[in-house]
Motif scaffolding. Structure first.
Motif, short mmCIF file in Angstrom:
data_model
loop_
_atom_site.label_atom_id
_atom_site.label_comp_id
_atom_site.label_asym_id
_atom_site.label_seq_id
_atom_site.Cartn_x
_atom_site.Cartn_y
_atom_site.Cartn_z
N ARG A 134 59.91 76.55 14.05
CA ARG A 134 58.66 76.31 13.32
C ARG A 134 58.06 77.60 12.76
O ARG A 134 57.30 77.56 11.79
CB ARG A 134 57.64 75.63 14.24
CG ARG A 134 57.98 74.19 14.59
CD ARG A 134 56.77 73.49 15.20
NE ARG A 134 56.26 74.17 16.37
CZ ARG A 134 56.61 73.89 17.63
NH1 ARG A 134 57.52 72.96 17.86
NH2 ARG A 134 56.09 74.55 18.65
N GLN A 135 58.39 78.72 13.37
CA GLN A 135 57.82 79.99 12.92
C GLN A 135 58.46 80.51 11.63
O GLN A 135 57.90 81.39 10.98
CB GLN A 135 57.99 81.06 14.01
CG GLN A 135 57.23 80.74 15.29
CD GLN A 135 57.44 81.82 16.33
OE1 GLN A 135 56.96 82.94 16.18
NE2 GLN A 135 58.17 81.49 17.36
N PHE A 136 59.64 79.96 11.27
CA PHE A 136 60.37 80.47 10.11
C PHE A 136 60.74 79.31 9.18
O PHE A 136 61.90 78.89 9.12
CB PHE A 136 61.61 81.23 10.58
CG PHE A 136 61.28 82.39 11.48
CD1 PHE A 136 60.80 83.59 10.96
CD2 PHE A 136 61.40 82.27 12.86
CE1 PHE A 136 60.47 84.65 11.79
CE2 PHE A 136 61.08 83.34 13.69
CZ PHE A 136 60.60 84.53 13.15
N PRO A 137 59.76 78.79 8.45
CA PRO A 137 60.01 77.61 7.61
C PRO A 137 60.97 77.88 6.46
O PRO A 137 61.44 76.93 5.83
CB PRO A 137 58.60 77.25 7.09
CG PRO A 137 57.82 78.52 7.19
CD PRO A 137 58.35 79.23 8.40
N GLU A 138 61.26 79.14 6.17
CA GLU A 138 62.20 79.44 5.08
C GLU A 138 63.65 79.32 5.52
O GLU A 138 64.55 79.33 4.67
CB GLU A 138 61.94 80.85 4.53
CG GLU A 138 62.39 81.98 5.43
CD GLU A 138 61.38 82.39 6.48
OE1 GLU A 138 61.42 83.54 6.94
OE2 GLU A 138 60.53 81.55 6.85
N VAL A 194 62.96 67.19 15.61
CA VAL A 194 62.00 66.62 14.66
C VAL A 194 60.77 66.09 15.41
O VAL A 194 59.64 66.23 14.94
CB VAL A 194 62.66 65.51 13.82
CG1 VAL A 194 61.62 64.75 13.00
CG2 VAL A 194 63.72 66.12 12.89
N SER A 195 60.99 65.52 16.60
CA SER A 195 59.85 65.04 17.40
C SER A 195 58.96 66.18 17.86
O SER A 195 57.80 65.98 18.21
CB SER A 195 60.35 64.24 18.62
OG SER A 195 60.81 65.11 19.66
N GLN A 196 59.51 67.42 17.84
CA GLN A 196 58.76 68.61 18.22
C GLN A 196 58.20 69.32 16.98
O GLN A 196 57.91 70.51 17.02
CB GLN A 196 59.65 69.56 19.02
CG GLN A 196 60.16 68.99 20.33
CD GLN A 196 59.03 68.64 21.28
OE1 GLN A 196 58.21 69.49 21.61
NE2 GLN A 196 58.99 67.39 21.73
N ASN A 197 58.06 68.56 15.90
CA ASN A 197 57.43 69.04 14.66
C ASN A 197 58.26 70.06 13.88
O ASN A 197 57.71 70.82 13.07
CB ASN A 197 56.03 69.62 14.94
CG ASN A 197 55.08 68.60 15.53
OD1 ASN A 197 55.02 67.46 15.03
ND2 ASN A 197 54.37 68.96 16.57
N VAL A 198 59.56 70.06 14.09
CA VAL A 198 60.43 70.80 13.17
C VAL A 198 60.63 69.92 11.94
O VAL A 198 61.03 68.76 12.06
CB VAL A 198 61.80 71.10 13.82
CG1 VAL A 198 62.76 71.70 12.81
CG2 VAL A 198 61.62 72.02 15.02
N PRO A 199 60.34 70.42 10.74
CA PRO A 199 60.52 69.59 9.53
C PRO A 199 61.96 69.11 9.39
O PRO A 199 62.90 69.89 9.59
CB PRO A 199 60.13 70.55 8.39
CG PRO A 199 59.26 71.58 9.03
CD PRO A 199 59.79 71.75 10.43
N ARG A 200 62.13 67.84 9.08
CA ARG A 200 63.49 67.31 8.90
C ARG A 200 64.22 68.07 7.80
O ARG A 200 65.45 68.26 7.88
CB ARG A 200 63.42 65.81 8.56
CG ARG A 200 64.78 65.16 8.33
CD ARG A 200 65.62 65.23 9.59
NE ARG A 200 66.96 64.67 9.40
CZ ARG A 200 67.99 65.35 8.90
NH1 ARG A 200 67.82 66.63 8.55
NH2 ARG A 200 69.17 64.79 8.77
N SER A 201 63.49 68.56 6.83
CA SER A 201 64.12 69.30 5.74
C SER A 201 64.68 70.65 6.19
O SER A 201 65.48 71.25 5.48
CB SER A 201 63.12 69.52 4.61
OG SER A 201 61.99 70.25 5.07
N SER A 202 64.24 71.12 7.36
CA SER A 202 64.77 72.39 7.87
C SER A 202 66.17 72.24 8.44
O SER A 202 66.87 73.24 8.63
CB SER A 202 63.84 72.96 8.96
OG SER A 202 62.61 73.36 8.41
N ILE A 203 66.58 71.00 8.73
CA ILE A 203 67.91 70.74 9.28
C ILE A 203 68.77 70.16 8.17
O ILE A 203 68.60 69.00 7.79
CB ILE A 203 67.83 69.78 10.49
CG1 ILE A 203 66.91 70.37 11.56
CG2 ILE A 203 69.23 69.52 11.06
CD1 ILE A 203 66.60 69.42 12.69
#
Length: 207
Positions: A98-102, A136-145
């Protein structure tokens, strides 16, 4: 006289370096100086290689990810269930991600060699999917995977034809990063600020 002056400057420089290397004075330096592990040439070379394209930011962040977070979780035999230990590791992964959305990530699912190759491909996929859903349930954006891939039994950690717990795993890897410029919104700026402040926090070690 010029020779004496040169020796004086060398001596003064050596004294300054000695003072800087003294742990008692290490905190009285600029924030971020902790990257210098005592060999100033290494951070300088690292930055030069990064800026010149000899190494990529994705490679740098991959090393940091593996140094700071467990990248692997294990599973029981013939199972894609996440136990308490696996969920704990995945919460650490999610916090880091989550700290590195890029950054963009791939999750690889693996199995041991028990069972047919086709079944193990499906089992590896179930494990990778379970990890993706939990992140994803831990608020990692699905688009990050960007990918969820099964390697089945083809890439064991330990060569074995039998029941091998170490091979029943998933591995989370950094696949790359967004090419466009990351928008510097308030949330991302807060992350950078926290990292900067943390680098300037004095570490108290026992005597």
């Amino acid at each position: 006289m010029a020779i004496d002056r040169r020796f004086f400057l060398i001596g003064a420089a050596s004294l300054g370096l000695t003072a800087c290397s003294d742990p008692k004075h290490s905190f009285n330096r600029e924030a971020g100086a902790s990257i210098d592990e005592g060999g100033f040439g290494n951070p300088t070379m690292h930055n030069t290689m990064l800026q010149s394209g000899q190494i990529s930011l994705a490679e740098v962040m991959t090393r940091r990810f593996h140094a700071e977070v467990p990248s692997m979780v294990n599973f029981a035999f013939d199972s894609a269930h996440l136990d308490d230990e696996a969920r704990s590791i995945l919460r650490m992964q999610a916090h880091w991600m989550r700290q590195f959305p890029e950054l963009r990530f791939t999750i690889y699912g693996h199995t041991d060699a028990v069972g047919t190759a086709a079944y193990n491909v499906r089992l590896g996929q179930r494990r990778a999917d379970a990890v993706m859903r939990y992140l994803v349930s831990q608020n990692v954006p699905r688009s990050s995977i960007i990918a969820v891939v099964s390697r089945g039994e083809t890439q064991p950690l330990i060569a074995s034809e039998g029941y091998e717990p170490a091979n029943r795993r998933t591995v989370t890897e950094i696949s790359g990063l967004v090419r466009r410029h990351t928008r510097m919104d308030g949330q991302y700026a807060r992350i950078i600020h926290r990292e900067y402040v943390a680098s300037a926090t004095e570490q108290h070690r026992p005597e």
